[in-house]
Design an enzyme around this catalytic site. Sequence first.
Site, mmCIF file in Angstrom:
data_model
loop_
_atom_site.group_PDB
_atom_site.id
_atom_site.type_symbol
_atom_site.label_atom_id
_atom_site.label_comp_id
_atom_site.label_asym_id
_atom_site.label_seq_id
_atom_site.Cartn_x
_atom_site.Cartn_y
_atom_site.Cartn_z
ATOM 1 N N LYS A 8 -3.718 2.768 5.812
ATOM 2 C CA LYS A 8 -2.742 3.027 6.880
ATOM 3 C C LYS A 8 -3.278 4.145 7.752
ATOM 4 O O LYS A 8 -4.156 4.911 7.362
ATOM 5 C CB LYS A 8 -1.364 3.389 6.309
ATOM 6 C CG LYS A 8 -1.336 4.630 5.399
ATOM 7 C CD LYS A 8 -1.239 5.949 6.148
ATOM 8 C CE LYS A 8 -1.277 7.129 5.173
ATOM 9 N NZ LYS A 8 -1.710 8.385 5.828
ATOM 10 N N GLY A 97 -5.590 5.225 0.769
ATOM 11 C CA GLY A 97 -6.186 4.173 -0.040
ATOM 12 C C GLY A 97 -5.722 4.162 -1.484
ATOM 13 O O GLY A 97 -5.384 3.111 -2.028
ATOM 14 N N ALA A 100 -2.126 3.014 -1.745
ATOM 15 C CA ALA A 100 -2.025 1.560 -1.586
ATOM 16 C C ALA A 100 -2.396 0.850 -2.883
ATOM 17 O O ALA A 100 -1.733 -0.116 -3.290
ATOM 18 C CB ALA A 100 -2.921 1.095 -0.447
ATOM 19 N N ASP A 132 2.868 8.903 -0.545
ATOM 20 C CA ASP A 132 2.599 7.795 0.370
ATOM 21 C C ASP A 132 2.807 6.425 -0.261
ATOM 22 O O ASP A 132 2.852 5.414 0.441
ATOM 23 C CB ASP A 132 1.153 7.854 0.884
ATOM 24 C CG ASP A 132 0.897 9.014 1.824
ATOM 25 O OD1 ASP A 132 1.872 9.667 2.246
ATOM 26 O OD2 ASP A 132 -0.272 9.267 2.141
#
Length: 269
Positions: A8, A97, A100, A132
Amino acid sequence: MVVFPNAKINIGLNIVEKRSDGFHNLTSCFYPVGWCDALEILPASAIRFESSGLPIPGDSTHNLCLKAYKLLAQEYSLPPVSIHLLKAVPIGAGLGGGSADAAFTIKALSEIFSLNLSVATQQDYARKLGSDCAFFIENKPNFCFGKGDEFEQIDVRLTGMHLVLVHPGIHISTAEAYAGIRPKQPAHDLQELLQQPIDQWRTGVVNDFEEALFSTYPLLPAIKTELYQQGAVYASMSGSGSTLYGIFREAPNLSNNFVDFTVWQGELT
């Protein structure tokens, strides 16, 4: 099952206050992009995690994918699995990363073992793994606030625009990034700024980490300047760095630019 955890970018990032729990409240627009890892999860006789691609620092037993499995296994009778992560998204690059990878592990396990976890439940698990992580459950553009784990829908349309990500190979830890931050209320509301045409973002949509980190790492503002010189309509650092990105109306030819860095280009959806 094979899934592809994507990165993102942050479009604007304001650190507004320090919380009593030691974290910071922020506002930002998180936007998913196409640069991704590959994650394979298969039934196995014993729980196993391995990785290839970019080296992942630290003990593999602390990897977020493994932590995600163990978190769900505390409440569900999960059989052992073999997890293989092909790491392509740089670490410590402001691209989310690792977050995710954790979120996609939760989603994959829910599907593989028919847990039928709701989006809200998956987000609750993801919040326990990192600020996140919860964003990647729905994995769509959102205005984020709180620690970055609370969301509101935002109408930011970049479909068809071209994105260039430039990672100079500098690893910036979260602790280092926040050391130079003095939390403050932004001069302008980020949600309102993002409703303006993208051509106007350059003067108002800012990443608060840039001020301190750009003075420490002169290479970063140089990359941002070069992105603008190559025609970007908006350029910024993502997250707490060190990746810089530029948004272009047309796919740029950068064959002679950023040759010493890792570069990803793609169309935004």
